[in-house]
Design a protein around this motif. Structure first.
Motif, PDB file in Angstrom:
ATOM      1  N   PHE A 302       0.842  -1.184   0.000  1.00  0.00           N
ATOM      2  CA  PHE A 302       0.000   0.000   0.000  1.00  0.00           C
ATOM      3  C   PHE A 302       0.884   1.244   0.000  1.00  0.00           C
ATOM      4  CE2 PHE A 302      -2.332  -3.484   2.016  1.00  0.00           C
ATOM      5  CZ  PHE A 302      -3.426  -3.553   1.155  1.00  0.00           C
ATOM      6  N   ASP A 303       0.459   2.301   0.623  1.00  0.00           N
ATOM      7  CA  ASP A 303       1.203   3.560   0.545  1.00  0.00           C
ATOM      8  C   ASP A 303       2.490   3.530   1.365  1.00  0.00           C
ATOM      9  OD1 ASP A 303      -0.757   4.570  -1.078  1.00  0.00           O
ATOM     10  OD2 ASP A 303      -1.894   5.483   0.558  1.00  0.00           O
ATOM     11  N   THR A 304       2.581   2.648   2.348  1.00  0.00           N
ATOM     12  CA  THR A 304       3.767   2.607   3.203  1.00  0.00           C
ATOM     13  C   THR A 304       4.944   2.006   2.445  1.00  0.00           C
ATOM     14  OG1 THR A 304       2.365   2.317   5.145  1.00  0.00           O
ATOM     15  CG2 THR A 304       4.702   1.780   5.376  1.00  0.00           C
ATOM     16  N   LEU A 305       6.036   2.765   2.373  1.00  0.00           N
ATOM     17  CA  LEU A 305       7.238   2.280   1.702  1.00  0.00           C
ATOM     18  C   LEU A 305       8.042   1.415   2.669  1.00  0.00           C
ATOM     19  CD1 LEU A 305       8.332   5.565  -0.125  1.00  0.00           C
ATOM     20  CD2 LEU A 305       6.984   3.674  -1.024  1.00  0.00           C
ATOM     21  N   GLN A 306       8.352   0.205   2.259  1.00  0.00           N
ATOM     22  CA  GLN A 306       9.060  -0.735   3.115  1.00  0.00           C
ATOM     23  C   GLN A 306      10.318  -1.245   2.414  1.00  0.00           C
ATOM     24  OE1 GLN A 306       6.207  -3.809   3.896  1.00  0.00           O
ATOM     25  NE2 GLN A 306       4.955  -2.539   5.259  1.00  0.00           N
ATOM     26  N   PRO A 307      11.342  -1.609   3.184  1.00  0.00           N
ATOM     27  CA  PRO A 307      12.537  -2.213   2.569  1.00  0.00           C
ATOM     28  C   PRO A 307      12.255  -3.631   2.114  1.00  0.00           C
ATOM     29  CG  PRO A 307      12.734  -2.228   4.953  1.00  0.00           C
ATOM     30  CD  PRO A 307      11.475  -1.455   4.647  1.00  0.00           C
ATOM     31  N   PHE A 308      13.137  -4.166   1.282  1.00  0.00           N
ATOM     32  CA  PHE A 308      13.001  -5.554   0.851  1.00  0.00           C
ATOM     33  C   PHE A 308      13.187  -6.489   2.053  1.00  0.00           C
ATOM     34  CE2 PHE A 308      14.107  -5.562  -3.949  1.00  0.00           C
ATOM     35  CZ  PHE A 308      13.298  -4.455  -4.144  1.00  0.00           C
ATOM     36  N   PRO A 309      12.493  -7.592   2.073  1.00  0.00           N
ATOM     37  CA  PRO A 309      12.789  -8.609   3.098  1.00  0.00           C
ATOM     38  C   PRO A 309      14.145  -9.254   2.819  1.00  0.00           C
ATOM     39  CG  PRO A 309      11.217  -9.459   1.511  1.00  0.00           C
ATOM     40  CD  PRO A 309      11.406  -8.006   1.170  1.00  0.00           C
ATOM     41  N   GLU A 310      14.645  -9.977   3.802  1.00  0.00           N
ATOM     42  CA  GLU A 310      15.941 -10.645   3.635  1.00  0.00           C
ATOM     43  C   GLU A 310      15.856 -11.698   2.526  1.00  0.00           C
ATOM     44  OE1 GLU A 310      17.204 -12.232   7.336  1.00  0.00           O
ATOM     45  OE2 GLU A 310      17.571 -10.273   8.247  1.00  0.00           O
ATOM     46  N   ILE A 311      16.909 -11.748   1.709  1.00  0.00           N
ATOM     47  CA  ILE A 311      16.986 -12.715   0.608  1.00  0.00           C
ATOM     48  C   ILE A 311      18.224 -13.568   0.829  1.00  0.00           C
ATOM     49  CG2 ILE A 311      17.211 -13.012  -1.888  1.00  0.00           C
ATOM     50  CD1 ILE A 311      15.943 -10.262  -2.227  1.00  0.00           C
ATOM     51  N   ASP A 312      18.056 -14.859   0.787  1.00  0.00           N
ATOM     52  CA  ASP A 312      19.192 -15.769   0.955  1.00  0.00           C
ATOM     53  C   ASP A 312      20.023 -15.773  -0.319  1.00  0.00           C
ATOM     54  OD1 ASP A 312      20.428 -18.650   0.660  1.00  0.00           O
ATOM     55  OD2 ASP A 312      20.094 -18.289   2.800  1.00  0.00           O
ATOM     56  N   LEU A 313      21.288 -15.380  -0.197  1.00  0.00           N
ATOM     57  CA  LEU A 313      22.152 -15.233  -1.368  1.00  0.00           C
ATOM     58  C   LEU A 313      22.348 -16.557  -2.095  1.00  0.00           C
ATOM     59  CD1 LEU A 313      25.243 -12.985  -1.678  1.00  0.00           C
ATOM     60  CD2 LEU A 313      25.448 -15.361  -2.378  1.00  0.00           C
ATOM     61  N   LEU A 336      20.234  -8.784   0.244  1.00  0.00           N
ATOM     62  CA  LEU A 336      21.141  -9.937   0.201  1.00  0.00           C
ATOM     63  C   LEU A 336      22.194  -9.886   1.310  1.00  0.00           C
ATOM     64  CD1 LEU A 336      21.761 -10.114  -3.657  1.00  0.00           C
ATOM     65  CD2 LEU A 336      20.578 -11.831  -2.301  1.00  0.00           C
ATOM     66  N   CYS A 337      22.374  -8.714   1.900  1.00  0.00           N
ATOM     67  CA  CYS A 337      23.477  -8.518   2.846  1.00  0.00           C
ATOM     68  C   CYS A 337      23.002  -8.685   4.293  1.00  0.00           C
ATOM     69  CB  CYS A 337      24.083  -7.129   2.669  1.00  0.00           C
ATOM     70  SG  CYS A 337      24.716  -6.813   1.009  1.00  0.00           S
ATOM     71  N   HIS A 338      22.879  -9.898   4.733  1.00  0.00           N
ATOM     72  CA  HIS A 338      22.548 -10.135   6.131  1.00  0.00           C
ATOM     73  C   HIS A 338      23.271 -11.401   6.599  1.00  0.00           C
ATOM     74  CE1 HIS A 338      19.576 -13.328   5.138  1.00  0.00           C
ATOM     75  NE2 HIS A 338      19.399 -12.610   4.048  1.00  0.00           N
ATOM     76  N   LYS A 339      23.445 -11.513   7.900  1.00  0.00           N
ATOM     77  CA  LYS A 339      24.266 -12.580   8.464  1.00  0.00           C
ATOM     78  C   LYS A 339      23.726 -13.961   8.137  1.00  0.00           C
ATOM     79  CE  LYS A 339      26.020  -9.835  12.352  1.00  0.00           C
ATOM     80  NZ  LYS A 339      26.111  -9.724  13.825  1.00  0.00           N
ATOM     81  N   LYS A 343      25.811 -17.045   6.303  1.00  0.00           N
ATOM     82  CA  LYS A 343      26.102 -18.261   7.069  1.00  0.00           C
ATOM     83  C   LYS A 343      25.938 -19.519   6.220  1.00  0.00           C
ATOM     84  CE  LYS A 343      24.958 -16.697  11.757  1.00  0.00           C
ATOM     85  NZ  LYS A 343      23.983 -16.820  12.888  1.00  0.00           N
ATOM     86  N   ASN A 344      25.057 -19.440   5.219  1.00  0.00           N
ATOM     87  CA  ASN A 344      24.780 -20.612   4.401  1.00  0.00           C
ATOM     88  C   ASN A 344      25.827 -20.859   3.318  1.00  0.00           C
ATOM     89  OD1 ASN A 344      22.396 -21.029   5.821  1.00  0.00           O
ATOM     90  ND2 ASN A 344      21.207 -19.718   4.441  1.00  0.00           N
ATOM     91  N   LEU A 345      26.805 -19.964   3.227  1.00  0.00           N
ATOM     92  CA  LEU A 345      27.839 -20.119   2.213  1.00  0.00           C
ATOM     93  C   LEU A 345      28.978 -20.968   2.749  1.00  0.00           C
ATOM     94  CD1 LEU A 345      28.035 -16.471   0.804  1.00  0.00           C
ATOM     95  CD2 LEU A 345      26.571 -18.355   0.082  1.00  0.00           C
ATOM     96  N   ALA A 367      27.406  -1.687   6.891  1.00  0.00           N
ATOM     97  CA  ALA A 367      28.565  -1.670   6.000  1.00  0.00           C
ATOM     98  C   ALA A 367      29.347  -2.978   6.036  1.00  0.00           C
ATOM     99  CB  ALA A 367      29.481  -0.499   6.366  1.00  0.00           C
ATOM    100  N   GLU A 368      29.507  -3.560   7.218  1.00  0.00           N
ATOM    101  CA  GLU A 368      30.305  -4.785   7.335  1.00  0.00           C
ATOM    102  C   GLU A 368      29.687  -5.918   6.527  1.00  0.00           C
ATOM    103  OE1 GLU A 368      31.926  -7.873  10.798  1.00  0.00           O
ATOM    104  OE2 GLU A 368      30.957  -5.978  11.363  1.00  0.00           O
ATOM    105  N   GLN A 369      28.372  -6.065   6.636  1.00  0.00           N
ATOM    106  CA  GLN A 369      27.712  -7.136   5.898  1.00  0.00           C
ATOM    107  C   GLN A 369      27.743  -6.892   4.395  1.00  0.00           C
ATOM    108  OE1 GLN A 369      26.741  -9.946   7.259  1.00  0.00           O
ATOM    109  NE2 GLN A 369      27.472  -9.162   9.219  1.00  0.00           N
ATOM    110  N   LYS A 370      27.650  -5.638   4.005  1.00  0.00           N
ATOM    111  CA  LYS A 370      27.701  -5.328   2.582  1.00  0.00           C
ATOM    112  C   LYS A 370      29.080  -5.643   2.005  1.00  0.00           C
ATOM    113  CE  LYS A 370      24.070  -1.818   2.611  1.00  0.00           C
ATOM    114  NZ  LYS A 370      23.704  -0.393   2.472  1.00  0.00           N
ATOM    115  N   LEU A 371      30.101  -5.311   2.742  1.00  0.00           N
ATOM    116  CA  LEU A 371      31.453  -5.610   2.277  1.00  0.00           C
ATOM    117  C   LEU A 371      31.684  -7.121   2.223  1.00  0.00           C
ATOM    118  CD1 LEU A 371      34.059  -4.225   1.378  1.00  0.00           C
ATOM    119  CD2 LEU A 371      34.859  -4.351   3.746  1.00  0.00           C
ATOM    120  N   SER A 372      31.164  -7.848   3.207  1.00  0.00           N
ATOM    121  CA  SER A 372      31.294  -9.306   3.208  1.00  0.00           C
ATOM    122  C   SER A 372      30.559  -9.922   2.016  1.00  0.00           C
ATOM    123  CB  SER A 372      30.739  -9.882   4.512  1.00  0.00           C
ATOM    124  OG  SER A 372      31.477  -9.437   5.626  1.00  0.00           O
ATOM    125  N   THR A 373      29.422  -9.328   1.656  1.00  0.00           N
ATOM    126  CA  THR A 373      28.666  -9.840   0.510  1.00  0.00           C
ATOM    127  C   THR A 373      29.434  -9.612  -0.783  1.00  0.00           C
ATOM    128  OG1 THR A 373      26.587  -9.407   1.662  1.00  0.00           O
ATOM    129  CG2 THR A 373      26.483  -9.700  -0.729  1.00  0.00           C
TER     130      THR A 373
END
Length: 422
Positions: A302-313, A336-339, A343-345, A367-373
């Motif tokens: 709807f009108d509320t802008l939300q971020p993407f849910p976590e996606i398993d890389l 894609l950038c979450h712990k 972990k599944n890699l 930033a740390e997770q983005k760099l790790s990705t």
């Protein structure tokens, strides 16, 4: 062998063939003024083109001069197959011109934005030319279905910059059942567009305006499809689809329904806001895609802008094993950038076909997770040739952005053979 006679020394048949290659009304008029005998070639002209400014300097007004010249040339061109009119003209005369050459016309292209106010009624005359194979119309206003009958031979229909009613769109498409190419570009239209064309191969639908539009498309042979401006999309038949672009510059894409796309080479999803269900539906159907562009800013139904849910890389790339070129915008990259994803890699995980990746980073958050990705993408992509990191649009000017940029620079230096900053 000397040859000093110029065109006067050429056989009449050769001269006639040369002059028959002309199409611009200016060139035809100039040649007809040179010699009276050359005027006899006008009946053999297959094409006439009247450019937009052809009569701007004419005494008595451009429209009057255009009407007289178009009428005279069309009446003389007995074998006319292609008529292109970009200059201003009186729409009330169009039925006379079309009727005069209805038996031979194959291509008709009209710019009608400067014609009479009642444009849609005069365009009904197009149906008299039953042999038309291509129609291109610019700048028209049409509120009701055109009275064309059935244009069985028409293969190409293109309408640009038009104001169209829902009934006009659906009526025009229904009148052309054998189209292979359909383009409705920059058209102001609302409501539901229903397109059912068994022979359609290439389709571009670009609807502008603030309203929510829906599309029902049945095209079992379509190979190239670009749609813009629709909130609800239903596609039946995608077995041959190779190129698919779905975008919406304003508003939300709420729902996309389609079948598996086994031949898809390129997929582009763009817009400010999509529902996550619509994104998931398209990605699941596009498991064979080779080039993927993801440039969607937010999710939310709807009108509320939300971020993407976590996606398993790992799951994402395992679901798209043929992906060789990936353009990923900030929102999708952040998802894609979450712990849990990283972990599944493990050492056995491989991204088999990825060769190029363009990543747009919009924020230094996490930033740390983005760099790790980024490191994981380089490590597990066995065919990677180039990673481009685009950070020029980073919104946050906090010192965290500077630290993040410094870390990315170090990462780029370590992998300078494959990674660069744009």
């Amino acid at each position: 062998m000397e040859f000093d006679g110029g065109m006067d020394a050429l056989p009449d048949g050769v001269v006639q063939h040369i002059l028959s290659q002309l199409s611009s009304a200016r060139d035809v008029a100039a040649c007809a003024a040179v010699a009276r005998c050359w005027r006899g070639c006008v009946p053999y002209l297959p094409s006439l083109y009247f450019p937009r400014g052809a009569f701007d300097a004419a005494p008595g007004g451009a429209a009057a001069a255009a009407d007289e010249a178009i009428g005279r040339m069309v009446a003389a061109a007995e074998r006319l197959e292609e008529l292109v009119i970009y200059c201003p003209f009186s729409a009330s005369l169009l039925p006379l011109w079309v009727a005069a050459r209805a038996a031979t016309l194959r291509v008709l292209e009209l710019r009608v934005d400067s014609a009479a106010a009642d444009k849609s009624g005069h365009l009904d005359c197009i149906g008299a030319a039953a042999g038309l194979e291509e129609i291109r119309l610019w700048g028209l206003t049409m509120s009701r279905p055109p009275a064309w009958g059935r244009m069985e031979r028409l293969r190409v229909l293109e309408v640009v910059g038009a104001t169209l009613g829902e009934a006009a769109v659906n009526g025009a498409v229904a009148a052309c059942p054998n189209l292979t190419d359909l383009a409705l570009l920059g058209c102001d239209c609302a409501g539901e567009a229903v397109v059912s064309l068994p022979l359609l191969e290439r389709c571009r639908l670009d609807f502008v305006g603030g309203g929510n539009c829906s599309l029902r498309l049945a095209a079992p042979r379509v190979e190239f499809l670009e749609v813009q401006g629709f909130s609800w999309i239903s596609l039946q038949g995608g077995d041959h689809l190779k190129h698919l672009t779905i975008s919406k510059n304003t508003g939300t894409v709420y729902h996309v329904e389609m079948e598996k796309l086994p031949e898809l080479d390129q997929l582009s999803l763009r817009g400010v806001q999509w529902s996550w269900g619509a994104i998931s539906s398209v990605l699941q159907c596009a498991g064979e895609v080779k080039h993927l562009v993801m440039k969607v800013e937010f999710c939310g139904d709807f009108d509320t802008l939300q971020p993407f849910p976590e996606i398993d890389l790992a799951q994402f790339f395992n679901s798209h094993p043929k992906l060789c070129k990936f353009e990923i915008h900030g929102a999708m990259f952040a998802a894609l950038c979450h712990k849990n994803s990283l972990k599944n890699l493990d050492s056995r995980f491989v991204i088999p076909c990825l060769e190029q990746i363009l990543v747009t980073v919009r924020s230094p958050l996490n930033a740390e997770q983005k760099l790790s990705t980024l490191e994981s993408l380089v490590r597990h992509s066995v065919r990677l040739r180039r990673m481009i990191i685009r950070i020029s649009q980073m919104k946050n000017c906090h010192e965290a952005a500077d630290d993040f940029f410094e870390e990315i620079c170090k990462f780029t230096c370590i992998n300078s053979d494959r990674v660069c900053i744009e």
